[in-house]
Write a protein that holds these residues in place. Structure first.
Motif, PDB file in Angstrom:
ATOM      1  N   THR A  50       0.817  -1.208   0.000  1.00  0.00           N
ATOM      2  CA  THR A  50       0.000   0.000   0.000  1.00  0.00           C
ATOM      3  C   THR A  50       0.856   1.267   0.000  1.00  0.00           C
ATOM      4  O   THR A  50       0.386   2.334  -0.409  1.00  0.00           O
ATOM      5  N   GLN A  51       2.103   1.152   0.439  1.00  0.00           N
ATOM      6  CA  GLN A  51       3.003   2.299   0.350  1.00  0.00           C
ATOM      7  C   GLN A  51       3.228   2.705  -1.100  1.00  0.00           C
ATOM      8  O   GLN A  51       3.369   3.899  -1.413  1.00  0.00           O
ATOM      9  N   ASP A  52       3.253   1.728  -2.002  1.00  0.00           N
ATOM     10  CA  ASP A  52       3.473   2.033  -3.415  1.00  0.00           C
ATOM     11  C   ASP A  52       2.387   2.964  -3.948  1.00  0.00           C
ATOM     12  O   ASP A  52       2.671   3.931  -4.662  1.00  0.00           O
ATOM     13  N   LEU A  53       1.121   2.653  -3.625  1.00  0.00           N
ATOM     14  CA  LEU A  53       0.020   3.496  -4.099  1.00  0.00           C
ATOM     15  C   LEU A  53       0.123   4.894  -3.500  1.00  0.00           C
ATOM     16  O   LEU A  53      -0.046   5.899  -4.210  1.00  0.00           O
ATOM     17  N   ALA A  54       0.403   4.984  -2.208  1.00  0.00           N
ATOM     18  CA  ALA A  54       0.510   6.293  -1.561  1.00  0.00           C
ATOM     19  C   ALA A  54       1.636   7.120  -2.176  1.00  0.00           C
ATOM     20  O   ALA A  54       1.490   8.328  -2.401  1.00  0.00           O
ATOM     21  N   LEU A  55       2.775   6.484  -2.467  1.00  0.00           N
ATOM     22  CA  LEU A  55       3.912   7.196  -3.039  1.00  0.00           C
ATOM     23  C   LEU A  55       3.662   7.600  -4.484  1.00  0.00           C
ATOM     24  O   LEU A  55       4.042   8.703  -4.906  1.00  0.00           O
ATOM     25  N   VAL A  56       3.032   6.734  -5.264  1.00  0.00           N
ATOM     26  CA  VAL A  56       2.713   7.091  -6.645  1.00  0.00           C
ATOM     27  C   VAL A  56       1.808   8.320  -6.671  1.00  0.00           C
ATOM     28  O   VAL A  56       1.996   9.238  -7.483  1.00  0.00           O
ATOM     29  N   ARG A  57       0.832   8.367  -5.794  1.00  0.00           N
ATOM     30  CA  ARG A  57      -0.087   9.508  -5.755  1.00  0.00           C
ATOM     31  C   ARG A  57       0.657  10.786  -5.367  1.00  0.00           C
ATOM     32  O   ARG A  57       0.356  11.868  -5.894  1.00  0.00           O
ATOM     33  N   LEU A  58       1.623  10.683  -4.481  1.00  0.00           N
ATOM     34  CA  LEU A  58       2.462  11.835  -4.151  1.00  0.00           C
ATOM     35  C   LEU A  58       3.222  12.323  -5.381  1.00  0.00           C
ATOM     36  O   LEU A  58       3.257  13.525  -5.682  1.00  0.00           O
ATOM     37  N   LEU A  59       3.831  11.394  -6.122  1.00  0.00           N
ATOM     38  CA  LEU A  59       4.589  11.751  -7.321  1.00  0.00           C
ATOM     39  C   LEU A  59       3.680  12.353  -8.385  1.00  0.00           C
ATOM     40  O   LEU A  59       4.070  13.292  -9.097  1.00  0.00           O
ATOM     41  N   LEU A  60       2.472  11.832  -8.523  1.00  0.00           N
ATOM     42  CA  LEU A  60       1.528  12.373  -9.499  1.00  0.00           C
ATOM     43  C   LEU A  60       1.146  13.810  -9.154  1.00  0.00           C
ATOM     44  O   LEU A  60       1.027  14.665 -10.048  1.00  0.00           O
ATOM     45  N   ALA A  61       0.929  14.082  -7.882  1.00  0.00           N
ATOM     46  CA  ALA A  61       0.598  15.450  -7.470  1.00  0.00           C
ATOM     47  C   ALA A  61       1.711  16.413  -7.860  1.00  0.00           C
ATOM     48  O   ALA A  61       1.451  17.530  -8.337  1.00  0.00           O
ATOM     49  N   HIS A 161       2.321   7.124   4.069  1.00  0.00           N
ATOM     50  CA  HIS A 161       1.386   6.004   4.175  1.00  0.00           C
ATOM     51  C   HIS A 161       0.321   6.270   5.232  1.00  0.00           C
ATOM     52  O   HIS A 161      -0.863   5.972   5.030  1.00  0.00           O
ATOM     53  N   CYS A 162       0.710   6.839   6.350  1.00  0.00           N
ATOM     54  CA  CYS A 162      -0.232   7.114   7.439  1.00  0.00           C
ATOM     55  C   CYS A 162      -1.318   8.081   6.977  1.00  0.00           C
ATOM     56  O   CYS A 162      -2.500   7.883   7.274  1.00  0.00           O
ATOM     57  N   THR A 190     -10.867   6.208   8.369  1.00  0.00           N
ATOM     58  CA  THR A 190      -9.503   5.880   7.993  1.00  0.00           C
ATOM     59  C   THR A 190      -8.919   6.972   7.107  1.00  0.00           C
ATOM     60  O   THR A 190      -9.620   7.892   6.683  1.00  0.00           O
ATOM     61  N   GLY A 191      -7.622   6.860   6.814  1.00  0.00           N
ATOM     62  CA  GLY A 191      -7.054   7.698   5.776  1.00  0.00           C
ATOM     63  C   GLY A 191      -7.808   7.479   4.475  1.00  0.00           C
ATOM     64  O   GLY A 191      -8.427   6.430   4.266  1.00  0.00           O
ATOM     65  N   TRP A 192      -7.737   8.466   3.556  1.00  0.00           N
ATOM     66  CA  TRP A 192      -8.590   8.417   2.371  1.00  0.00           C
ATOM     67  C   TRP A 192      -8.398   7.144   1.566  1.00  0.00           C
ATOM     68  O   TRP A 192      -9.364   6.492   1.167  1.00  0.00           O
ATOM     69  N   CYS A 193      -7.155   6.736   1.306  1.00  0.00           N
ATOM     70  CA  CYS A 193      -6.926   5.540   0.488  1.00  0.00           C
ATOM     71  C   CYS A 193      -7.428   4.277   1.170  1.00  0.00           C
ATOM     72  O   CYS A 193      -7.715   3.283   0.507  1.00  0.00           O
ATOM     73  N   LEU A 254      -6.860  15.431  -3.339  1.00  0.00           N
ATOM     74  CA  LEU A 254      -7.088  14.104  -2.761  1.00  0.00           C
ATOM     75  C   LEU A 254      -5.796  13.310  -2.639  1.00  0.00           C
ATOM     76  O   LEU A 254      -5.614  12.550  -1.687  1.00  0.00           O
ATOM     77  N   TYR A 255      -4.893  13.447  -3.595  1.00  0.00           N
ATOM     78  CA  TYR A 255      -3.639  12.692  -3.554  1.00  0.00           C
ATOM     79  C   TYR A 255      -2.823  13.016  -2.309  1.00  0.00           C
ATOM     80  O   TYR A 255      -2.010  12.194  -1.866  1.00  0.00           O
ATOM     81  N   THR A 256      -2.999  14.216  -1.756  1.00  0.00           N
ATOM     82  CA  THR A 256      -2.196  14.637  -0.596  1.00  0.00           C
ATOM     83  C   THR A 256      -3.086  15.011   0.588  1.00  0.00           C
ATOM     84  O   THR A 256      -2.684  15.796   1.442  1.00  0.00           O
ATOM     85  N   TRP A 257      -4.279  14.455   0.644  1.00  0.00           N
ATOM     86  CA  TRP A 257      -5.239  14.793   1.688  1.00  0.00           C
ATOM     87  C   TRP A 257      -4.655  14.511   3.072  1.00  0.00           C
ATOM     88  O   TRP A 257      -4.149  13.411   3.336  1.00  0.00           O
ATOM     89  N   GLN A 258      -4.744  15.486   3.952  1.00  0.00           N
ATOM     90  CA  GLN A 258      -4.147  15.374   5.288  1.00  0.00           C
ATOM     91  C   GLN A 258      -5.194  14.870   6.284  1.00  0.00           C
ATOM     92  O   GLN A 258      -5.814  15.632   7.033  1.00  0.00           O
ATOM     93  N   ALA A 259      -5.370  13.568   6.291  1.00  0.00           N
ATOM     94  CA  ALA A 259      -6.363  12.947   7.171  1.00  0.00           C
ATOM     95  C   ALA A 259      -5.916  12.929   8.622  1.00  0.00           C
ATOM     96  O   ALA A 259      -6.728  12.689   9.519  1.00  0.00           O
ATOM     97  N   ARG A 260      -4.627  13.162   8.852  1.00  0.00           N
ATOM     98  CA  ARG A 260      -4.088  13.149  10.205  1.00  0.00           C
ATOM     99  C   ARG A 260      -3.185  14.365  10.427  1.00  0.00           C
ATOM    100  O   ARG A 260      -2.635  14.930   9.498  1.00  0.00           O
ATOM    101  N   ARG A 261      -3.054  14.726  11.690  1.00  0.00           N
ATOM    102  CA  ARG A 261      -2.030  15.671  12.120  1.00  0.00           C
ATOM    103  C   ARG A 261      -0.955  14.833  12.807  1.00  0.00           C
ATOM    104  O   ARG A 261      -1.258  14.071  13.719  1.00  0.00           O
ATOM    105  N   ILE A 262       0.273  14.967  12.347  1.00  0.00           N
ATOM    106  CA  ILE A 262       1.366  14.079  12.776  1.00  0.00           C
ATOM    107  C   ILE A 262       2.553  14.920  13.228  1.00  0.00           C
ATOM    108  O   ILE A 262       2.827  15.988  12.665  1.00  0.00           O
TER     109      ILE A 262
END
Length: 555
Positions: A50-61, A161-162, A190-193, A254-262
């Motif tokens: 699932t990290q792969d999907l999260a990272l690809v979406r970051l790169l796409l943004a 990923h988080c 949960t987080g969006w993804c 959506l690709y970088t939606w901040q579902a959490r404060r970290i």
């Protein structure tokens, strides 16, 4: 933070993205390198799929914003025909926002809130951040023994990923968040993804993968023309409170939606602790026009609740079900024009619609190989813990994704159905043999066969497991030159050979009592009867395999 700690970890220049190169070597690349060397990279290789999907979406943004596009199909095709990504504007863009890509920045740490704190100043163990250690019950991790800590590169990946896949459940209550009650942040989902049935088409290199997922702005899709469709790093730094405009403005948002404060806590050159609080809540209803990486289904329950229609919800994957068994949902051509006009019961992922359009327009050749990957996370009760990860893939020729390829889509759909019928024929044989032996109680009149010993379910799953590899290989061969009738007959013969063999093995292992049999529903049932029924059912399931050439006695 100790005196030995770094005060900066610049994700633009520091290696942190795990990749597998085309020669098979694995390494880590920085953001700048992953774009300039994308043509040399085979795929991302995250700590968890699932990290792969999260990272690809970051790169796409990043690509969407750096290129301010692509504007249309013509611009996309120019990118596709080039041997490498045009990275000068990407590097310039990353340099412009470099301060926001610093994991340890004192004021704007990447995907974090610098001053995040609880009333009592607590932080948590890193098991809260790493998805493969759900609530202290490790099942993937190799980090057992001693205190759990992360390198800065690892921590950066898990922060991304988080934000995408963090479980729901009660979070640490952040000072300044007016949603906190009694020091707790109550669940917002949960987080969006984590809500999606993630779909990621992949090419032969990371360059191809990124472009296949880089959907241009469309005149007929206003959501893709918003000038305010901004990623998190182009927005004002967030505090513990929710965003001023809680609705997403487009796919980049959506690709970088901040579902959490970290907030990460570093010590001794490593990340040792973390604080995770609630971020921006996002409801999933009818996000299909903005979110291209998910399957969708129409929800009558949501339509009744919201008093509107249609309402589409993301369709999460079943981690226990092979991707090809849900093939119909992945094929744009499986949804007819009439269905699209009348609010279809399901929608395929926008990225697959895009690949279908590229094929229709001749930009991709009909024999172009696409690896359709399904990625997702399933959760425990109330979505509060990580339970399972879905990672499956099908190798397809792009022709099968074309909307006009109804002849191929039809044979693919029928062959999935035939496989399911064959698997259930084997399950029925297993149940009949068990009942003939007195192992499984016979069903009560008018009641379902819910009293069997599990023999039936195990046999069905065995059939699916044995059919899995051959079906994937058969499916990958469907292309523009395929004759549907011949292809369907070929699969029926292959499936028949496999399931017939499994039936023979079950029959041969039947206990001696099954040959004498017993009365079930007022009729004698023996192993011979069970074999005869199996032969007839299999012939019906796979009519083009000429199963009638076999005899029940040889079962």
């Amino acid at each position: 933070m100790s005196a030995t700690d770094q005060t900066s970890f610049d994700l633009v220049d520091q290696p942190w993205i795990p990749v597998r190169m085309r020669d098979g070597a694995t390494t880590e690349l920085s953001l700048a390198e992953v774009f300039t060397r994308a043509h040399e990279v085979a795929t991302l290789s995250g700590d968890l799929p699932t990290q792969d999907l999260a990272l690809v979406r970051l790169l796409l943004a990043i690509l969407h914003r750096a290129w301010d596009g692509p504007e249309d199909l013509d611009e996309w095709e120019r990118l596709w025909r080039a041997e490498r990504l045009p990275t000068e504007p990407v590097v310039d863009y990353l340099d412009r926002y470099r301060v926001r890509f610093d994991l340890l920045h004192p004021e704007t740490p990447f995907f974090q809130v610098a001053e995040l704190r609880t009333g009592k100043g607590e932080t948590s163990e890193l098991s809260k951040l790493i998805a493969d250690v759900p609530n202290g019950k490790p099942f993937f991790t190799t980090r057992l023994g001693g205190e759990l800590s992360l390198t800065y590169a690892e921590a950066a990946r898990w922060v991304v990923h988080c934000q995408s896949f963090d479980p729901a459940g009660i979070k640490s209550g952040a000072v300044g968040d007016d949603r906190v009650k009694g020091g707790r942040g109550y669940p917002i989902g949960t987080g969006w993804c984590g809500r999606l049935g993630g779909v990621l088409p992949e090419g032969g290199t990371l360059r191809e993968t990124l472009l296949l997922n880089l959907i241009p702005r469309r005149a007929d899709t206003p959501s893709r023309t918003h000038a305010d469709d901004l990623p998190a790093w182009e927005r004002s730094p967030q505090g513990p409170t929710v965003r001023d405009e809680p609705e997403p403005s487009g796919p980049v948002d959506l690709y970088t939606w901040q579902a959490r404060r970290i907030r990460l806590v570093a010590d001794g050159g490593r990340i040792r602790r973390v604080l995770i609080s609630n971020g921006d809540r996002l409801e999933p209803q009818n996000r299909h026009k903005l979110e291209p990486h998910s399957l969708w289904r129409r929800s009558k329950a949501q339509e009744k609740k919201l008093r509107e229609e249609p309402v589409y919800m993301p369709t999460p994957h079943d981690p226990k079900r092979a991707i090809w068994r849900g093939l119909e949902a992945l094929l744009p051509g499986a949804i007819t024009a009439d269905q699209r006009a009348e609010a279809a019961g399901r929608l395929t992922a926008g990225v697959l619609d895009w690949v279908a359009e590229l094929t229709e327009e001749g930009v991709l050749g009909p024999d172009f190989g696409v690896r359709v990957r399904t990625l997702g996370m399933s959760y425990g009760p109330q979505d509060a813990t990580t339970e399972e990860v879905t990672d499956d893939a099908l190798a397809l020729r792009s022709e099968l994704l074309r909307r006009g390829a109804q002849h191929l889509v039809g044979v693919a759909r029928e062959s999935v159905g035939a496989s399911e019928r064959a698997a259930h024929a084997l399950g029925t044989l297993a149940l009949n043999l068990a009942q003939a032996a007195g192992k499984a109680p016979p069903p009560k009149s008018g009641m379902p066969d819910a009293t069997d010993t599990g023999d039936r379910d195990r046999a069905i799953e065995l059939a699916y497991a044995e059919l899995d590899g051959p079906f994937r290989e058969w499916l990958s061969g469907l292309g523009p030159d395929t004759d549907p009738v011949t292809a369907e007959a070929r699969w029926h013969r292959t499936a028949n050979d496999i399931v017939w063999r499994l039936g023979q093995e079950l029959h041969e292992r039947a206990p001696e009592a099954a040959w004498a049999g017993r009365t079930v529903n007022d009729r004698l049932l023996t192993a011979a009867h069970a074999a005869d029924r199996f032969a007839k059912t299999l012939r019906k399931a796979l009519p083009q395999a000429r199963a009638d050439e076999h005899t029940a006695a040889s079962a």
